[in-house]
Design an enzyme around this catalytic site. Structure first.
Site, PDB file in Angstrom:
ATOM      1  N   GLU A   1       0.796  -1.229   0.000  1.00 26.59           N
ATOM      2  CA  GLU A   1       0.000   0.000   0.000  1.00 26.59           C
ATOM      3  C   GLU A   1       0.830   1.282   0.000  1.00 26.59           C
ATOM      4  O   GLU A   1       0.787   2.051   0.967  1.00 26.59           O
ATOM      5  CB  GLU A   1      -0.960   0.004   1.204  1.00 26.59           C
ATOM      6  CG  GLU A   1      -1.955  -1.144   1.181  1.00 26.59           C
ATOM      7  CD  GLU A   1      -3.144  -0.947   2.117  1.00 26.59           C
ATOM      8  OE1 GLU A   1      -3.068  -0.065   2.995  1.00 26.59           O
ATOM      9  OE2 GLU A   1      -4.134  -1.661   1.953  1.00 26.59           O
TER      10      GLU A   1
ATOM     11  N   GLU B   1      -5.414  -8.526   0.329  1.00 26.40           N
ATOM     12  CA  GLU B   1      -6.072  -8.250   1.609  1.00 26.40           C
ATOM     13  C   GLU B   1      -7.550  -7.991   1.369  1.00 26.40           C
ATOM     14  O   GLU B   1      -7.918  -7.330   0.397  1.00 26.40           O
ATOM     15  CB  GLU B   1      -5.512  -6.986   2.300  1.00 26.40           C
ATOM     16  CG  GLU B   1      -4.203  -7.168   2.989  1.00 26.40           C
ATOM     17  CD  GLU B   1      -3.747  -5.904   3.719  1.00 26.40           C
ATOM     18  OE1 GLU B   1      -4.598  -5.155   4.250  1.00 26.40           O
ATOM     19  OE2 GLU B   1      -2.529  -5.667   3.751  1.00 26.40           O
TER      20      GLU B   1
HETATM   21  C1  NOJ Z   1      -4.192  -2.404   5.054  1.00 28.49           C
HETATM   22  C2  NOJ Z   1      -2.842  -2.625   5.649  1.00 28.49           C
HETATM   23  O1  NOJ Z   1      -1.985  -3.212   4.716  1.00 28.49           O
HETATM   24  C3  NOJ Z   1      -2.865  -3.407   6.927  1.00 28.49           C
HETATM   25  O2  NOJ Z   1      -1.633  -3.247   7.543  1.00 28.49           O
HETATM   26  C4  NOJ Z   1      -4.026  -2.965   7.799  1.00 28.49           C
HETATM   27  O3  NOJ Z   1      -4.016  -3.556   9.052  1.00 28.49           O
HETATM   28  C5  NOJ Z   1      -5.314  -3.295   7.072  1.00 28.49           C
HETATM   29  N1  NOJ Z   1      -5.345  -2.587   5.806  1.00 28.49           N
HETATM   30  C6  NOJ Z   1      -6.570  -2.916   7.834  1.00 28.49           C
HETATM   31  O4  NOJ Z   1      -6.635  -1.552   8.003  1.00 28.49           O
END
Ligand code: NOJ
Length: 445
Positions: free
Chosen positions: A165, A352
Site C-alpha cells: 500500500e 487483503e
Molecule cells: C491495510 C494494511 O496493509 C494493513 O496493515 C491494515 O491492518 C489493514 N489494511 C486494515 O486496516
C-alpha cells in the site's frame, strides 16, 4: 446460495504484517523502525498502544503456523521487518534472517506457499534519518535489503511483494500525518516518496528476475472504489475521477501500463522529483502480478474550497458501514474487472480483504457473524470476476489474527482468530471455522 469452488489451484490464504504481529521489535540485534518511534510518541496511537508485544508472534510463530495448517490455507502472506535484517546501513543481521528462515521452512514443510512482503511500512529509523523515501538514495538501500533476502530465500520463496500500500504509506505518512513517519501537508514528500517506492519496486523486480527465474513479484495496492457523490453531476464526476487518479492510478500505472496519470501531473507535477520522467521507461511492466487490498468505496463531491483537488469525501447515502469504512462488495468486482479491461488482464491476487470489529458492547467475542457476512459477499464478487475471465489467482484474508491496527491500536480487530492481548491466548472465532470450510469445500451455506 453457496459460494461455488474456484479452480483447484486457487490460493486461499491469510495475511499479516511484521510490526502488527511480531512484538520484540528490538530483539536479537534489530534496530528500531519508524513505527517503533511513532507509536512511542504520546497521543499518536489509540490509548498510546504500540507494537512492543503485539501478538508475540516472534516467540509464538509455531503456534500461529499450526493455526494456518489447521485452517488449511494454501498460502500465507507475511512481511519481513527490514530493521531486523539491516539494522544499520550496509550491515546484515544473521539472527534476523534466521528468524524468518524458521518461519519459511515451517510453512514449506506444511505445503503452505509463502508470499513475502518486503516492506509493510516499518522503515528502519536509520533510513528515515537519512531522509527516508523522500530521497532517491532510499532506492539503493531498499535494493540492498531486497537482494539480501533474494539471496537468502530465493531458492525457496517464489512469490514476493515489494511494497504494501504505497498509497496509504504516503498519504497518511506525509499528508494526513496520522501514521508514521507522521509528516503533515507535505505534498512534495508524498510525491517524492511515491515515486521512490515505485522505482524501488521496479529495481527489485529486475534484481529478483536475475536471481531466480521462476520467482514472481508484485505490489500490494490499496484500491478504493471511488464514486461521484451525485452520479448525474459532471462536477462530482470530475472530482471522483481526479481522486481515483490520486488514490489508485498514481500507484498502479507507472509499474504496469506505464506513466503517471496526465491529469494528476498537470496539477501536481511540480511536487515530483526532478527528472522523474527518465525513470518511467524502466518502471513500466515490472509487475508479474498485482495485489489488490480491498476494503471499501468512497464518494466525492466537487468542492471549491479544497485546494488543488477540489474534491471532498462524502458518506454515500444508503451505504452500510463497518466500524471503519463503507461496505461495498461491488467495488472488489469493479476493481478486478478494471485489471482485466485496463491493465491487460495481468495476473492478480486479492492480497487483503477483511472486516474490523470492536469488542465494545459485544457479549460473545468469538461470534463475528458480521465479518462472515462481509467476507461471503466479497468472496462471491471475486468469484463472479473470476468466472468472467479476470485472472485472479488467490485471496488472502486480512487477518489471520487480531493485531496492532496502527494508529487505531488494539481496538480495531480484523482477526478470524481472537488474541487476548493480556494473556496472548489465541481462540478461533466463528469466521475461522467458516473460512476453514470455504477452503476445504469451496462452498458455504
Ligand atoms: C491495510 C494494511 O496493509 C494493513 O496493515 C491494515 O491492518 C489493514 N489494511 C486494515 O486496516
Amino acid at each position: 446460495m453457496g459460494i461455488k469452488a474456484f479452480s483447484d489451484d486457487f490460493l486461499w490464504g491469510t495475511a499479516t504484517a511484521s510490526y502488527q504481529i511480531e512484538g520484540s521489535p528490538l530483539a536479537d540485534g534489530a534496530s528500531p523502525s519508524i513505527w517503533h518511534k511513532f507509536s512511542h510518541i504520546p497521543g499518536k496511537t489509540k490509548n498510546n498502544e504500540n507494537g512492543d508485544t503485539a501478538c508475540d508472534h516472534y516467540h509464538r510463530y509455531e503456534e500461529d503456523i499450526d493455526n494456518l495448517v489447521k485452517l488449511g490455507v494454501k498460502a500465507y502472506r507475511f512481511s519481513i521487518a527490514w530493521p531486523r535484517i539491516i539494522p544499520e546501513p550496509g550491515t546484515i543481521n544473521r539472527k534476523g534472517i534466521d528468524f524468518y528462515k524458521r518461519i519459511i521452512d515451517r510453512l514449506l514443510k506444511h505445503n503452505i506457499e509463502p508470499f513475502i512482503t518486503l516492506f509493510h511500512w516499518d522503515t528502519p529509523l536509520w533510513l528515515e534519518k537519512l531522509g527516508g523515501f523522500r530521497k532517491r538514495e532510499s532506492v539503493d538501500h531498499f535494493l540492498f535489503y531486497g537482494e539480501t533476502l533474494f539471496k537468502e530465500f530465493g531458492d525457496r520463496v517464489k512469490h514476493w511483494i515489494s511494497v504494501n500500500e504505497p498509497m496509504v504509506y504516503t498519504i497518511s505518512g506525509y499528508v494526513i500525518g496520522d501514521m508514521a513517519p507522521g509528516y503533515k501537508r507535505d505534498l512534495r514528500g508524498l510525491f517524492h516518496a511515491a515515486h521512490h517506492l515505485l522505482l524501488s519496486h521496479s529495481r527489485l523486480a529486475d534484481a529478483l528476475h536475475g536471481f531466480s527465474k521462476g520467482a514472481v513479484i508484485g505490489i500490494a495496492e490499496a484500491q478504493v472504489w471511488v464514486r461521484p457523490f451525485k452520479s448525474g453531476s459532471e462536477r462530482d464526476k470530475r472530482a471522483a475521477d481526479l481522486m481515483d487518479k490520486l488514490i489508485n492510478r498514481l500507484y498502479m500505472d507507472p509499474v504496469t501500463t506505464g506513466g503517471y496519470p496526465e491529469k494528476l501531473l498537470a496539477k501536481a507535477g511540480r511536487y515530483m522529483p526532478a527528472g522523474f520522467e527518465k525513470d518511467l521507461e524502466g518502471m513500466k511492466n515490472t509487475c508479474d502480478f498485482i495485489g489488490i487490498n480491498y476494503y471499501t468505496s468512497q464518494s466525492y463531491r466537487y468542492s471549491l474550497f479544497t485546494p488543488m483537488i477540489h474534491a471532498k469525501e462524502m458518506q454515500t447515502p444508503g451505504c452500510k458501514r463497518s466500524a471503519m469504512w463503507e461496505i461495498y462488495p461491488d467495488g472488489i468486482y469493479n476493481l478486478l474487472k478494471r485489471v482485466k479491461d485496463e491493465y491487460n488482464n495481468i495476473p492478480c491476487y486479492i492480497t487483503e480483504n477483511g472486516f474490523p470489529l470492536n469488542d465494545k458492547g459485544r457479549s460473545d467475542l468469538l461470534d463475528d457473524a458480521e465479518r462472515i457476512e462481509y467476507l461471503k459477499d466479497h468472496i462471491r464478487k471475486v468469484m463472479q470476476a473470476h468466472k468472467e475471465g479476470v485472472n485472479v489467482k488467490g485471496y488472502f484474508l486480512w487477518s489471520l489474527m487480531d493485531n496492532f491496527e496502527w494508529n487505531h491500536g488494539y481496538d480495531m480487530r480484523f482477526g478470524i482468530i481472537r488474541v487476548d492481548f493480556k494473556t496472548l491466548k489465541r481462540s478461533w472465532k466463528k469466521s475461522a471455522y467458516w473460512y476453514q470450510n470455504i477452503i476445504k469445500t469451496g462452498l458455504s451455506g
